[in-house]
Motif scaffolding. Structure first.
Motif, PDB file in Angstrom:
ATOM      1  N   GLU A  43       7.341 -10.413   7.345  1.00 13.79           N
ATOM      2  CA  GLU A  43       6.523  -9.831   6.291  1.00 13.79           C
ATOM      3  C   GLU A  43       5.240  -9.249   6.892  1.00 13.79           C
ATOM      4  O   GLU A  43       4.605  -9.868   7.739  1.00 13.79           O
ATOM      5  CB  GLU A  43       6.180 -10.907   5.267  1.00 13.79           C
ATOM      6  N   THR A  44       4.865  -8.062   6.450  1.00 13.68           N
ATOM      7  CA  THR A  44       3.617  -7.444   6.863  1.00 13.68           C
ATOM      8  C   THR A  44       2.464  -8.272   6.292  1.00 13.68           C
ATOM      9  O   THR A  44       2.513  -8.644   5.119  1.00 13.68           O
ATOM     10  CB  THR A  44       3.527  -5.999   6.319  1.00 13.68           C
ATOM     11  N   PRO A  45       1.431  -8.569   7.099  1.00 14.71           N
ATOM     12  CA  PRO A  45       0.286  -9.304   6.552  1.00 14.71           C
ATOM     13  C   PRO A  45      -0.274  -8.568   5.333  1.00 14.71           C
ATOM     14  O   PRO A  45      -0.496  -7.362   5.370  1.00 14.71           O
ATOM     15  CB  PRO A  45      -0.722  -9.312   7.700  1.00 14.71           C
ATOM     16  N   GLY A  46      -0.460  -9.291   4.269  1.00 17.78           N
ATOM     17  CA  GLY A  46      -0.978  -8.699   3.039  1.00 17.78           C
ATOM     18  C   GLY A  46       0.091  -8.314   2.043  1.00 17.78           C
ATOM     19  O   GLY A  46      -0.207  -8.002   0.893  1.00 17.78           O
ATOM     20  N   GLN A  47       1.351  -8.329   2.463  1.00 22.50           N
ATOM     21  CA  GLN A  47       2.429  -7.913   1.575  1.00 22.50           C
ATOM     22  C   GLN A  47       2.541  -8.844   0.358  1.00 22.50           C
ATOM     23  O   GLN A  47       2.803  -8.390  -0.752  1.00 22.50           O
ATOM     24  CB  GLN A  47       3.752  -7.845   2.318  1.00 22.50           C
ATOM     25  N   ALA A  48       2.320 -10.121   0.548  1.00 23.13           N
ATOM     26  CA  ALA A  48       2.355 -11.059  -0.578  1.00 23.13           C
ATOM     27  C   ALA A  48       1.249 -10.717  -1.576  1.00 23.13           C
ATOM     28  O   ALA A  48       1.446 -10.822  -2.796  1.00 23.13           O
ATOM     29  CB  ALA A  48       2.223 -12.497  -0.088  1.00 23.13           C
ATOM     30  N   LEU A  94      -6.460  -4.743  -4.584  1.00 21.99           N
ATOM     31  CA  LEU A  94      -6.028  -4.962  -3.206  1.00 21.99           C
ATOM     32  C   LEU A  94      -7.217  -4.889  -2.256  1.00 21.99           C
ATOM     33  O   LEU A  94      -7.379  -5.729  -1.369  1.00 21.99           O
ATOM     34  CB  LEU A  94      -4.953  -3.945  -2.823  1.00 21.99           C
ATOM     35  N   GLN A  95      -8.069  -3.896  -2.461  1.00 25.66           N
ATOM     36  CA  GLN A  95      -9.253  -3.773  -1.609  1.00 25.66           C
ATOM     37  C   GLN A  95     -10.192  -4.959  -1.821  1.00 25.66           C
ATOM     38  O   GLN A  95     -10.770  -5.470  -0.857  1.00 25.66           O
ATOM     39  CB  GLN A  95      -9.983  -2.452  -1.875  1.00 25.66           C
ATOM     40  N   ASP A  96     -10.349  -5.402  -3.058  1.00 26.79           N
ATOM     41  CA  ASP A  96     -11.191  -6.579  -3.314  1.00 26.79           C
ATOM     42  C   ASP A  96     -10.631  -7.811  -2.613  1.00 26.79           C
ATOM     43  O   ASP A  96     -11.383  -8.635  -2.093  1.00 26.79           O
ATOM     44  CB  ASP A  96     -11.302  -6.848  -4.814  1.00 26.79           C
ATOM     45  N   SER A  97      -9.316  -7.927  -2.587  1.00 30.82           N
ATOM     46  CA  SER A  97      -8.661  -9.087  -1.984  1.00 30.82           C
ATOM     47  C   SER A  97      -8.712  -9.067  -0.459  1.00 30.82           C
ATOM     48  O   SER A  97      -8.984 -10.083   0.174  1.00 30.82           O
ATOM     49  CB  SER A  97      -7.205  -9.140  -2.448  1.00 30.82           C
ATOM     50  N   ALA A 155      -0.615   0.209   6.310  1.00 32.29           N
ATOM     51  CA  ALA A 155       0.705  -0.408   6.474  1.00 32.29           C
ATOM     52  C   ALA A 155       1.241  -0.994   5.168  1.00 32.29           C
ATOM     53  O   ALA A 155       2.444  -1.236   5.052  1.00 32.29           O
ATOM     54  CB  ALA A 155       0.653  -1.500   7.541  1.00 32.29           C
ATOM     55  N   LEU A 156       0.362  -1.205   4.176  1.00 32.94           N
ATOM     56  CA  LEU A 156       0.798  -1.780   2.909  1.00 32.94           C
ATOM     57  C   LEU A 156       1.134  -0.738   1.849  1.00 32.94           C
ATOM     58  O   LEU A 156       1.676  -1.079   0.798  1.00 32.94           O
ATOM     59  CB  LEU A 156      -0.269  -2.742   2.372  1.00 32.94           C
ATOM     60  N   LEU A 157       0.829   0.517   2.116  1.00 37.56           N
ATOM     61  CA  LEU A 157       1.093   1.558   1.117  1.00 37.56           C
ATOM     62  C   LEU A 157       2.573   1.675   0.759  1.00 37.56           C
ATOM     63  O   LEU A 157       2.902   1.846  -0.421  1.00 37.56           O
ATOM     64  CB  LEU A 157       0.515   2.899   1.563  1.00 37.56           C
ATOM     65  N   PRO A 158       3.491   1.562   1.734  1.00 36.21           N
ATOM     66  CA  PRO A 158       4.913   1.603   1.355  1.00 36.21           C
ATOM     67  C   PRO A 158       5.306   0.485   0.394  1.00 36.21           C
ATOM     68  O   PRO A 158       6.114   0.698  -0.517  1.00 36.21           O
ATOM     69  CB  PRO A 158       5.650   1.476   2.693  1.00 36.21           C
ATOM     70  N   GLU A 164       2.479   9.742  -3.158  1.00 37.32           N
ATOM     71  CA  GLU A 164       1.648   9.542  -4.347  1.00 37.32           C
ATOM     72  C   GLU A 164       0.605   8.446  -4.103  1.00 37.32           C
ATOM     73  O   GLU A 164      -0.566   8.598  -4.461  1.00 37.32           O
ATOM     74  CB  GLU A 164       2.520   9.169  -5.549  1.00 37.32           C
ATOM     75  N   VAL A 165       1.019   7.367  -3.480  1.00 34.61           N
ATOM     76  CA  VAL A 165       0.096   6.261  -3.210  1.00 34.61           C
ATOM     77  C   VAL A 165      -0.927   6.686  -2.160  1.00 34.61           C
ATOM     78  O   VAL A 165      -2.134   6.479  -2.333  1.00 34.61           O
ATOM     79  CB  VAL A 165       0.858   4.992  -2.785  1.00 34.61           C
ATOM     80  N   HIS A 166      -0.461   7.302  -1.092  1.00 36.81           N
ATOM     81  CA  HIS A 166      -1.380   7.779  -0.052  1.00 36.81           C
ATOM     82  C   HIS A 166      -2.369   8.794  -0.635  1.00 36.81           C
ATOM     83  O   HIS A 166      -3.558   8.780  -0.299  1.00 36.81           O
ATOM     84  CB  HIS A 166      -0.608   8.409   1.109  1.00 36.81           C
ATOM     85  N   GLY A 167      -1.892   9.662  -1.503  1.00 34.24           N
ATOM     86  CA  GLY A 167      -2.757  10.665  -2.124  1.00 34.24           C
ATOM     87  C   GLY A 167      -3.887  10.032  -2.909  1.00 34.24           C
ATOM     88  O   GLY A 167      -5.033  10.490  -2.850  1.00 34.24           O
ATOM     89  N   ALA A 168      -3.596   8.971  -3.635  1.00 31.00           N
ATOM     90  CA  ALA A 168      -4.641   8.287  -4.401  1.00 31.00           C
ATOM     91  C   ALA A 168      -5.658   7.633  -3.472  1.00 31.00           C
ATOM     92  O   ALA A 168      -6.871   7.755  -3.673  1.00 31.00           O
ATOM     93  CB  ALA A 168      -4.017   7.241  -5.326  1.00 31.00           C
ATOM     94  N   VAL A 169      -5.163   6.971  -2.441  1.00 32.05           N
ATOM     95  CA  VAL A 169      -6.068   6.296  -1.507  1.00 32.05           C
ATOM     96  C   VAL A 169      -6.952   7.298  -0.777  1.00 32.05           C
ATOM     97  O   VAL A 169      -8.153   7.082  -0.602  1.00 32.05           O
ATOM     98  CB  VAL A 169      -5.276   5.434  -0.498  1.00 32.05           C
ATOM     99  N   SER A 170      -6.387   8.409  -0.357  1.00 38.63           N
ATOM    100  CA  SER A 170      -7.160   9.381   0.422  1.00 38.63           C
ATOM    101  C   SER A 170      -8.056  10.252  -0.454  1.00 38.63           C
ATOM    102  O   SER A 170      -9.070  10.758   0.013  1.00 38.63           O
ATOM    103  CB  SER A 170      -6.230  10.254   1.264  1.00 38.63           C
TER     104      SER A 170
END
Length: 157
Positions: free
Chosen positions: A6-11, A34-37, A44-47, A59-65
């Motif tokens: 599991e990628t760290p943070g995936q949980a 997620l950022q607060d946490s 690496a968690l965007l997927p 779509e997720v990357h677009g929102a973050v960027s």
């Protein structure tokens, strides 16, 4: 068959998404949580976010960027935001901005080498009558001079 590590943070991603009902329309709230946490939104968690919300990675990357509040790496222990909008420019914020960069040894968008402070430009803190304005750790300050900024950063003001 071996399971993938599991990628760290995936949980965290799964818990946060499910708390919001894994609704795609809750993407921004999920990213903020997620950022607060984690202190940032690791690329690496965007997927995992995309999969859980049935969105494309783009779509997720677009929102973050697109939204400047999201960081892709940890910020400093403290956040200094300097207003650089027109009203603050009229009363000297550019000199204050230069002082902040020199004092911290970083450019806007950076974090000091010791990890203590992240310096961010903002374009209105809503304190136009009391410019130049800064926000330090969520607390608004008006009529900030370089000397007062030093006091704020030193914890004296």
């Amino acid at each position: 068959m071996q399971s993938q590590p599991e990628t760290p943070g995936q949980a965290d991603v799964l818990a946060i998404c499910r708390r919001h009902g894994s609704r795609p329309d809750a993407l921004l709230e999920i990213l903020h949580d997620l950022q607060d946490s984690l202190g940032h939104v690791p690329p690496a968690l965007l997927p995992a976010v995309a999969t859980e919300l049935n969105l494309s990675r783009a779509e997720v990357h677009g929102a973050v960027s697109f939204y400047h509040d999201f960081r892709d790496r940890p910020g400093g222990q403290r956040l200094l935001q300097v207003c650089r909008a027109e009203a603050c420019q009229a009363v000297g914020c550019e000199a204050l901005a230069g002082h902040a960069e020199r004092r911290l040894g970083i450019a806007f968008g950076g974090t000091s080498a010791d990890g203590a402070v992240t310096l961010k430009a903002v374009y209105c803190l809503g304190n136009c009558a009391l410019g130049p304005a800064v926000m330090l750790d969520g607390r608004l300050h008006g009529r900030v001079t370089p000397e007062r900024l030093d006091s704020l950063l030193d914890g004296a003001a």
